[in-house]
Design an enzyme around this catalytic site. Structure first.
Site, short mmCIF file in Angstrom:
data_model
loop_
_atom_site.label_atom_id
_atom_site.label_comp_id
_atom_site.label_asym_id
_atom_site.label_seq_id
_atom_site.Cartn_x
_atom_site.Cartn_y
_atom_site.Cartn_z
N ASP A 354 0.82 -1.21 0.00
CA ASP A 354 0.00 0.00 0.00
C ASP A 354 0.86 1.27 0.00
O ASP A 354 1.94 1.31 0.59
CB ASP A 354 -0.89 -0.04 1.25
CG ASP A 354 -2.04 0.92 1.19
OD1 ASP A 354 -2.15 1.69 0.22
OD2 ASP A 354 -2.85 0.91 2.14
N ASP A 469 -6.47 -7.06 -1.71
CA ASP A 469 -6.85 -6.85 -0.30
C ASP A 469 -8.28 -6.33 -0.20
O ASP A 469 -8.86 -5.83 -1.18
CB ASP A 469 -5.88 -5.87 0.35
CG ASP A 469 -5.66 -6.16 1.82
OD1 ASP A 469 -6.49 -6.87 2.42
OD2 ASP A 469 -4.64 -5.68 2.38
N CYS A 516 -6.48 -11.77 0.04
CA CYS A 516 -6.21 -11.18 1.36
C CYS A 516 -7.37 -10.29 1.75
O CYS A 516 -7.98 -9.63 0.90
CB CYS A 516 -4.90 -10.38 1.29
SG CYS A 516 -4.47 -9.52 2.81
N ASP A 538 -3.21 -11.11 9.88
CA ASP A 538 -2.22 -10.04 10.01
C ASP A 538 -1.28 -10.30 11.18
O ASP A 538 -0.24 -9.65 11.29
CB ASP A 538 -2.92 -8.69 10.20
CG ASP A 538 -3.49 -8.15 8.91
OD1 ASP A 538 -3.12 -8.66 7.83
OD2 ASP A 538 -4.32 -7.22 8.96
#
EC number: 3.2.1.22
Length: 725
Positions: A354, A469, A516, A538
């Site tokens: 990210d 994600d 994810c 995570d």
């Protein structure tokens, strides 16, 4: 005498005529190598489950079983008060459903037997087709339901489960897994009470955030790893699910009947179905093991590698992720140094996480830029092509993080397309992680999500890996697109997501994709049909990961569980490496902060992993020592030929006076000899295993075993076993 003979002859003809007129009941046999699910019809021409259990040698023997008068499929508002599997509000507002048998078809193609059973409501043009795929060698059955109608106006589907299974026994013991963010896969096993019990999810985008759509059910007595009758099932769906268990009281006809109803959760999801269109439920995948939980898992793993995971048999890429090293704070110079570190480690992929996009609203934190998938020119003035090319120079593939289903209010996408966002028109916005959910039921949003991926890959054909994600669940939801069909939203969202993934796979079949979602919120086979692997949590603390990865192994192969070496936890680097190497190895750590010994250990671990990865990816799983009630854990993976195996052993937080059982290997060939080699040694002259380098028979290793050889807390070992002549 002549009159008596004539009377007998007439009687015989009369009986023969009655026999010819008597309806022959269908016998529908759905069979794997070991398990048969058999249906017939009852006196009302309703489908009835005749048998579910071990395969009988003679198919004629199934017809000897007494058929139950109970229908296999309970329906809403008909003649039963049992929990409905299917229910509908017809166009004329009649809230009842009855289903009668029409016909069935079956065909065999190599390993798969496909069966379709056609049912119809006798009063309405309302049709239900039950679909089955029986995977012979894997001993797995896949089941789903297709619903359509020809009524004059839309109907409302109230209940629409994927399967309808019935068991009869005195007791059932349910194993389920639940948890939350960074605390996934907490195992619970309990006696199923005489009642209606369910395992549910209502979070929309993050279907498995709190509960897994998977279970194991031990029949009669609690099963262990290698003994006991176990039904293991999992629903292939990325959204809201419901696994229903109706444990009925005893009656003379059925004994204690358990009805199992897995499917999409109908929570605020009355589905409006137009005439001449089909509604197809997700698949329920299940196996019946007569030799414990371990065999049930191995059945599911084999099915998954062959059919359930995208390119499941292929080895996955090792990688280095930048998130732990940089978070949002990076530039080209920093990323180039990480590419050098990737090369030094010897991993296959560098994954840029990210923070690489957004210009008007730069993605420097999680509160801006999401939805604006253009490279941030300030951070990366030469764009992604420059980085992809730099990775190629170092013989490293390039990967990228995306979250196409989401948007920040502080973004250009939010400003341009407010109608694409799920939010109630008369309520304040309900943010999670500073973001909102895009309306994936809308074809325009589906096109947008596909173009996010398509544009990145068209502009950067060297990108080989995508981390997909999804970092928030659904709240405050309203679709401008669906208008009067708001109750379709939770279902149509996931169906729209799958359409996007199908398009991506059709155009980019070779891209490796990680599934994810804010940790383990999409641990299910609906998305894995398009993804090569998934992110379990995570939380990468290796002690916690031992429990999680052990838990996930009940339903998922080890080789698709992404396991990264990170800064979480204070354990030694070797321990972290040994835990991560039991899954799909990756790194998310500051490599530049390693000393020379740690770097050498990591490089060696990558090499060792690549030598055993085929076993990690497709080997048969044997859980040897569970970590739940012990301060030790062990499992092993064995290749199909039984020539190679890998044994993993760990201590957790030990206490003075702990007694540790020996490790009894499983799955080996008793007639073969195996050489034992301990991997990832910090000092080659100081193995922890006293038998390191020795040759022992499979018979010895399984019957005598290895005396526990790890002393003290937080110790680990990986043992490679190779057959020798």
């Amino acid at each position: 005498m002549k009159k008596i003979g004539l009377a007998i002859i007439c009687c015989l003809f009369l009986c023969l005529g009655k026999a010819q007129n008597k309806k022959i009941l269908p016998l529908i046999i759905i069979s794997t190598q070991n398990t048969a699910l058999v249906y017939t019809t009852n006196t009302e021409n309703q489908l009835s489950q005749l048998y579910f259990g071990p395969v009988l040698k003679s198919t004629a023997d199934y017809s000897m079983i007494r058929a139950s008068s109970l229908p296999a499929i309970t329906t809403q508002g008909a003649t039963t008060v049992r929990e409905p599997a299917l229910g509908v509000l017809h166009a004329d507002k009649n809230p009842s459903l009855e289903l009668q048998y029409l016909n069935h078809t079956a065909k065999n193609e190599e390993n798969i037997q496909s069966t379709e059973i056609q049912l119809k409501d006798p009063q309405y043009p309302f049709y239900v087709t039950l679909h089955f795929k029986a995977y012979r060698n894997e001993n797995v059955i896949e089941q789903w339901t297709e619903i359509k109608h020809q009524e004059k106006k839309p109907v409302v589907l109230k209940y629409y489960t994927s399967a309808f299974l019935q068991l009869s026994s005195e007791n059932y013991y349910l194993t389920q897994f639940s948890g939350g963010w960074a605390n996934e896969m907490r195992m619970q096993e309990s006696l199923l009470p005489e009642s209606i019990h369910s395992i549910e999810s209502k979070q929309g985008t993050q279907g498995t955030a709190t509960n897994l759509p998977s279970f194991m059910l031990s029949v009669d007595h609690p099963a262990n790893e290698e003994s006991g009758n176990v039904l293991a099932g999992t629903l292939a769906w990325s959204g809201n699910f419901k696994l229903g268990f109706e444990n009925m009281h005893y009656n003379e006809e059925t004994g204690r009947l358990l009805q199992i109803l897995p499917g999409v959760n109908n929570y605020i999801s009355d589905y409006i179905l137009s005439p001449n269109t089909s509604f197809t439920t997700p698949s329920f995948i299940y196996t019946y093991s007569y030799s414990g939980k371990g065999q049930a898992s191995r059945n599911l793993h084999q099915w998954a590698n062959n059919y359930g995971i995208y390119k499941g048999k292929e080895n996955k890429s090792t990688l280095l992720n930048n998130w732990e090293a940089t978070s949002f704070n990076f530039d080209e110079k920093k990323l180039i140094s990480l590419l050098d570190e990737s090369q030094s480690l010897g991993v296959d992929v560098f994954l840029l996480d990210d923070g690489w996009f957004g210009n008007k609203y730069p993605r420097n934190s999680d509160n801006a830029g999401l939805g604006d998938w253009e490279v941030n020119h300030k951070k990366l003035p030469n764009g992604l092509p420059f980085l992809v090319n730099e990775a190629k120079k170092r013989n490293v593939k390039f990967g990228i993080w995306v979250e196409p289903e989401m948007v920040n209010p502080k973004s250009e996408l939010y400003e341009k397309h407010p109608e694409w966002i799920l939010k109630l028109p008369n309520r304040s916005e309900n943010l999670r992680r500073s973001q909102l959910v895009l309306d994936m039921s809308n074809p325009n949003v589906q096109d947008h999500a596909f173009k996010v991926i398509d544009n990145i890959l068209l502009q950067n054909p060297g990108i080989a890996y995508i981390k997909w994600d999804c970092n928030r669940y659904m709240t405050n939801t309203f679709s401008n697109y669906l208008k009067e069909k708001q109750s379709n939203l939770y279902i149509d969202y996931i169906l729209g997501l799958y359409k996007v993934l199908q398009r991506v796979r059709q155009k980019y079949p070779d891209i490796e994709l990680m599934w994810c979602s804010g940790g383990g919120s999409r641990a299910e086979y609906g998305g894995l049909k398009y993804a090569n692997e998934f992110w379990p949590s995570d939380n990468t603390d290796p002690v916690q990961r031992i429990l999680m990865q052990y838990g996930y192994s009940h339903f998922f192969p080890m080789g698709i569980q992404c396991a990264h070496v990170t800064s979480w936890g204070k354990q030694p680097l070797k321990y972290k490496l040994d835990v991560a190497m039991s899954g799909k190895l990756g790194f998310d750590i500051r490599v530049n902060e390693m000393n020379s010994q740690e770097l050498k250990l990591s490089q060696n671990a990558v090499k060792n992993y690549k030598n055993i990865q085929d076993i990690v990816n497709t080997g048969e799983m044997y859980r040897l020592i569970a970590p739940y009630n012990n301060n030790q854990a062990a499992w092993m993976l064995v290749d199909q030929s039984k020539n190679k195996a890998v044994l993993y052993a760990y201590t957790l937080h030990t206490q003075y006076g702990d007694y540790f059982d020996p490790v009894y290997c499983k799955g080996l060939d008793p007639d073969k000899k195996y050489q034992l080699t301990e991997l990832n040694l910090e000092d080659e002259n100081k193995p922890q295993l006293s038998q390191n380098g020795k040759i022992l028979s499979g018979d010895y290793l399984m019957k005598v075993g290895l005396k526990w050889f790890l002393n003290g807390s937080i110790k680990s070992s990986i043992i490679e076993l190779k057959s020798v002549n």
